[in-house]
Write a protein that holds these residues in place. Structure first.
Motif, PDB file in Angstrom:
ATOM      1  N   GLY A   1       0.774  -1.232   0.000  1.00  0.00           N
ATOM      2  CA  GLY A   1       0.000   0.000   0.000  1.00  0.00           C
ATOM      3  C   GLY A   1       0.802   1.278   0.000  1.00  0.00           C
ATOM      4  N   ALA A   2       2.138   1.185   0.038  1.00  0.00           N
ATOM      5  CA  ALA A   2       2.963   2.393   0.034  1.00  0.00           C
ATOM      6  C   ALA A   2       2.883   3.071  -1.324  1.00  0.00           C
ATOM      7  N   SER A   3       2.717   4.391  -1.308  1.00  0.00           N
ATOM      8  CA  SER A   3       2.704   5.125  -2.564  1.00  0.00           C
ATOM      9  C   SER A   3       4.109   5.358  -3.091  1.00  0.00           C
ATOM     10  N   GLN A   4       5.080   5.416  -2.195  1.00  0.00           N
ATOM     11  CA  GLN A   4       6.491   5.562  -2.549  1.00  0.00           C
ATOM     12  C   GLN A   4       7.336   4.777  -1.548  1.00  0.00           C
ATOM     13  N   ALA A   5       8.539   4.404  -1.985  1.00  0.00           N
ATOM     14  CA  ALA A   5       9.444   3.689  -1.085  1.00  0.00           C
ATOM     15  C   ALA A   5      10.879   3.899  -1.543  1.00  0.00           C
ATOM     16  N   GLU A   6      11.804   3.826  -0.596  1.00  0.00           N
ATOM     17  CA  GLU A   6      13.234   3.906  -0.916  1.00  0.00           C
ATOM     18  C   GLU A   6      14.010   2.995   0.025  1.00  0.00           C
ATOM     19  N   VAL A   7      15.107   2.450  -0.503  1.00  0.00           N
ATOM     20  CA  VAL A   7      15.918   1.479   0.227  1.00  0.00           C
ATOM     21  C   VAL A   7      17.383   1.855   0.113  1.00  0.00           C
ATOM     22  N   SER A   8      18.099   1.750   1.235  1.00  0.00           N
ATOM     23  CA  SER A   8      19.558   1.838   1.248  1.00  0.00           C
ATOM     24  C   SER A   8      20.087   0.553   1.855  1.00  0.00           C
ATOM     25  N   ALA A   9      21.027  -0.095   1.159  1.00  0.00           N
ATOM     26  CA  ALA A   9      21.605  -1.340   1.645  1.00  0.00           C
ATOM     27  C   ALA A   9      23.115  -1.282   1.464  1.00  0.00           C
ATOM     28  N   SER A  10      23.847  -1.818   2.431  1.00  0.00           N
ATOM     29  CA  SER A  10      25.303  -1.723   2.363  1.00  0.00           C
ATOM     30  C   SER A  10      25.962  -2.912   3.026  1.00  0.00           C
ATOM     31  N   VAL A  11      27.195  -3.171   2.584  1.00  0.00           N
ATOM     32  CA  VAL A  11      28.077  -4.158   3.229  1.00  0.00           C
ATOM     33  C   VAL A  11      29.458  -3.502   3.337  1.00  0.00           C
ATOM     34  N   ASP A  12      29.954  -3.372   4.560  1.00  0.00           N
ATOM     35  CA  ASP A  12      31.277  -2.785   4.807  1.00  0.00           C
ATOM     36  C   ASP A  12      32.187  -3.845   5.418  1.00  0.00           C
TER      37      ASP A  12
ATOM     38  N   ARG B   1      26.729  -5.186   7.921  1.00  0.00           N
ATOM     39  CA  ARG B   1      25.656  -5.052   6.940  1.00  0.00           C
ATOM     40  C   ARG B   1      24.653  -4.032   7.442  1.00  0.00           C
ATOM     41  N   GLY B   2      24.066  -3.322   6.521  1.00  0.00           N
ATOM     42  CA  GLY B   2      23.032  -2.367   6.888  1.00  0.00           C
ATOM     43  C   GLY B   2      21.914  -2.354   5.868  1.00  0.00           C
ATOM     44  N   PHE B   3      20.689  -2.177   6.348  1.00  0.00           N
ATOM     45  CA  PHE B   3      19.536  -2.122   5.459  1.00  0.00           C
ATOM     46  C   PHE B   3      18.554  -1.127   6.052  1.00  0.00           C
ATOM     47  N   GLY B   4      18.215  -0.101   5.277  1.00  0.00           N
ATOM     48  CA  GLY B   4      17.249   0.889   5.733  1.00  0.00           C
ATOM     49  C   GLY B   4      16.140   1.064   4.721  1.00  0.00           C
ATOM     50  N   LEU B   5      14.927   1.147   5.195  1.00  0.00           N
ATOM     51  CA  LEU B   5      13.748   1.275   4.338  1.00  0.00           C
ATOM     52  C   LEU B   5      12.900   2.444   4.805  1.00  0.00           C
ATOM     53  N   THR B   6      12.464   3.274   3.871  1.00  0.00           N
ATOM     54  CA  THR B   6      11.502   4.340   4.160  1.00  0.00           C
ATOM     55  C   THR B   6      10.326   4.192   3.206  1.00  0.00           C
TER      56      THR B   6
ATOM     57  N   LEU C   1      20.425  -9.140   7.038  1.00  0.00           N
ATOM     58  CA  LEU C   1      19.841  -9.207   5.708  1.00  0.00           C
ATOM     59  C   LEU C   1      19.091 -10.508   5.433  1.00  0.00           C
ATOM     60  N   GLN C   2      18.838 -11.294   6.478  1.00  0.00           N
ATOM     61  CA  GLN C   2      18.056 -12.515   6.306  1.00  0.00           C
ATOM     62  C   GLN C   2      16.594 -12.177   5.999  1.00  0.00           C
ATOM     63  N   PRO C   3      15.903 -13.051   5.241  1.00  0.00           N
ATOM     64  CA  PRO C   3      14.529 -12.741   4.801  1.00  0.00           C
ATOM     65  C   PRO C   3      13.574 -12.364   5.930  1.00  0.00           C
ATOM     66  N   ASP C   4      13.637 -13.069   7.053  1.00  0.00           N
ATOM     67  CA  ASP C   4      12.713 -12.767   8.146  1.00  0.00           C
ATOM     68  C   ASP C   4      12.938 -11.360   8.695  1.00  0.00           C
ATOM     69  N   SER C   5      14.192 -10.968   8.821  1.00  0.00           N
ATOM     70  CA  SER C   5      14.499  -9.636   9.338  1.00  0.00           C
ATOM     71  C   SER C   5      14.080  -8.554   8.353  1.00  0.00           C
ATOM     72  N   ILE C   6      14.277  -8.818   7.074  1.00  0.00           N
ATOM     73  CA  ILE C   6      13.862  -7.850   6.063  1.00  0.00           C
ATOM     74  C   ILE C   6      12.345  -7.674   6.080  1.00  0.00           C
ATOM     75  N   GLN C   7      11.606  -8.768   6.200  1.00  0.00           N
ATOM     76  CA  GLN C   7      10.147  -8.681   6.249  1.00  0.00           C
ATOM     77  C   GLN C   7       9.678  -7.936   7.490  1.00  0.00           C
ATOM     78  N   ALA C   8      10.337  -8.189   8.631  1.00  0.00           N
ATOM     79  CA  ALA C   8       9.971  -7.484   9.859  1.00  0.00           C
ATOM     80  C   ALA C   8      10.244  -5.988   9.720  1.00  0.00           C
ATOM     81  N   THR C   9      11.330  -5.655   9.064  1.00  0.00           N
ATOM     82  CA  THR C   9      11.658  -4.247   8.843  1.00  0.00           C
ATOM     83  C   THR C   9      10.608  -3.577   7.969  1.00  0.00           C
ATOM     84  N   LEU C  10      10.195  -4.259   6.920  1.00  0.00           N
ATOM     85  CA  LEU C  10       9.144  -3.739   6.044  1.00  0.00           C
ATOM     86  C   LEU C  10       7.841  -3.546   6.816  1.00  0.00           C
ATOM     87  N   ASP C  11       7.463  -4.536   7.611  1.00  0.00           N
ATOM     88  CA  ASP C  11       6.222  -4.437   8.389  1.00  0.00           C
ATOM     89  C   ASP C  11       6.278  -3.258   9.357  1.00  0.00           C
TER      90      ASP C  11
END
Length: 456
Positions: free
Chosen positions: A34-45, A66-71, A86-96
């Motif tokens: 339902g998001a009208s817009q979204a942006e993602v930043s992902a990194s590995v240092d 590792r870093g993952f940010g979602l707006t 960056l595991q799938p469960d963590s990414i889904q929780a971040t999205l939720d």
């Protein structure tokens, strides 16, 4: 070849591909939620850090962060969440979490992605990727060489240690405009801190180097010599009586003055009305010979980039033109709050170059700047946080050298330097050609005509 160095160019591109695929997938899922817009930043240092003190290894650290940010935006309601997993469960929780936050926040008329037509389209190679072929044993040996070179100088009585740091960074920024930007860069550094003297007369100083390319780093002997020279030069430091006099800021300190300028003309300070340079665009703030330019596409630059933190294309731009503040430093949010347009500076400034005002190289190298100073204070260290961004009042602890008739007379400590940044900027007499290349603010020494020096 070390574990870090084996992370070669093809492997780095594979990792970037995986980050890009993840970002694209999450944006698609955010839109489906339902998001009208979204942006993602992902990194590995990844990195290697070694510290050696008194010939012994103190620390060896390998990192892989590792870093993952979602707006997400639901209209003009914004929600942000992040994770280091960056595991799938963590990414889904971040999205939720991001979606849940956005559904319950207040609408903000300035919220949203940067305008789609501002997205970067060209991505020239800026030559930022130079992995260092050095393993742990090699880094330890290099640290030992640096420290040995410094401790070999008569008068050096102790060491706070030598450091060797190796770093690689991979990152992706993507948004629902269809923009996808990839960046990779390396940054390596060497450092040494030494102590001279005994008891109450002990002095400490250091030197370091930081480069994108390891072969451009200062060699071990030269770094050790430089750190020792700086430390020994401080022995016998004393205060001076309170007075007004000209002050010369060494290049590594001068860039902090330029940093205060950037902070004062940045969007967050301006729309909060918390800047002493509020409403100063188009007004003279420095001498008419001064020019400061942003050059985001410098090859191997410390802050080079083809796009900012919102995907907006970067471009050469002028900040100060003939002493006049040409523009502010804005991302899209602060620009909207001010009724202006983004300057491609979401996330910060890109390679500021402060031009020297002198035509004669002899007059503007470091020795020439000392001659211009005449009798006054050379500042090589500042301490404390005494800068008021709202009023421009500047008051900081300092150390350095007293200069008489263009020559260093004796080291100075336990003093305070004070003025107002408006007066300091307007009172700049000269900028040297002795540029410090270790920062994204490229400036030589800066001579300010008059400040209060408070001492004894």
């Amino acid at each position: 070849m070390s574990e870090l160095a084996s992370h070669d160019i093809p492997r780095s591109r594979q990792d970037l591909d995986r980050l890009a695929e993840l970002a694209d997938d999450v944006i698609r899922r955010a839109r489906a939620a339902g998001a009208s817009q979204a942006e993602v930043s992902a990194s590995v240092d990844t990195g290697l850090s070694v510290n050696v003190r008194l010939g012994e290894v103190e620390t060896v650290e390998r990192t892989r962060d590792r870093g993952f940010g979602l707006t997400v935006y639901f209209g003009q309601r914004k929600g942000s969440a992040s994770t280091a997993d960056l595991q799938p469960d963590s990414i889904q929780a971040t999205l939720d979490q991001a979606c849940a936050i956005a559904r319950y926040t207040e609408e903000d008329p300035a919220a949203g992605l940067a305008d789609a037509d501002r997205m970067a389209r060209d991505f020239p190679d800026l030559d930022l990727w130079h992995p260092w072929d050095i393993d742990t044993a090699g880094a330890i040996a290099l640290g030992e060489q640096i420290e040995t070179a410094g401790r070999a100088h008569a008068g050096i009585t102790n060491s706070d240690g030598a450091g060797v740091q190796v770093g690689e960074s991979l990152s992706v920024y993507a948004n629902s405009h269809g923009f996808l930007g990839r960046e990779r860069g390396t940054r390596h550094s060497l450092s040494l801190s030494l102590i001279a003297g005994q008891g109450d007369s002990m002095q400490r100083d250091y030197w370091y180097d930081s480069r994108r390319v390891p072969t451009e780093l200062i060699d071990a002997r030269a770094l050790g010599d430089k750190a020792a020279e700086r430390t020994l030069s401080r022995v016998g430091a004393r205060s001076v009586s309170t007075r007004e006099c000209p002050v010369l800021f060494a290049p590594e300190i001068a860039r902090g003055l330029v940093g205060h300028l950037v902070g004062a003309v940045s969007g967050g300070a301006l729309y909060r009305r918390a800047s002493f340079l509020l409403d100063h665009a188009g007004k003279a703030i420095m001498p008419a010979w001064m020019h400061i330019a942003e050059r985001p596409h410098l090859k191997r630059g410390q802050a080079s980039g083809n796009f900012d933190a919102e995907g907006v294309a970067t471009a050469d731009n002028t900040l100060v033109d003939a002493g006049v503040l040409a523009r502010y430093v804005l991302g899209s949010y602060s620009a909207r709050k001010l009724g202006l347009a983004s300057t491609g500076n979401a996330g910060g400034i890109h390679n500021l170059i402060v031009q020297s005002g002198a035509d004669d190289g002899e007059a503007s190298n470091f020795a020439g700047m000392l001659r211009r100073l005449g009798t006054g204070l050379l500042v090589t260290e500042v301490m404390g946080q005494g800068v008021n961004a709202i009023t421009g009042d500047y008051s900081r602890g300092a150390a350095g050298f007293w200069v008489e008739n263009g020559a260093i007379a004796f080291p100075v400590e336990e003093i305070t330097i004070a003025a107002n940044l408006r007066d300091m900027f307007n009172g700049i007499v000269a900028v040297g050609t002795d540029v410090d290349p270790r920062s994204h603010i490229l400036t030589g020494s800066i001579l300010v005509g008059r400040m209060t020096v408070a001492g004894e």
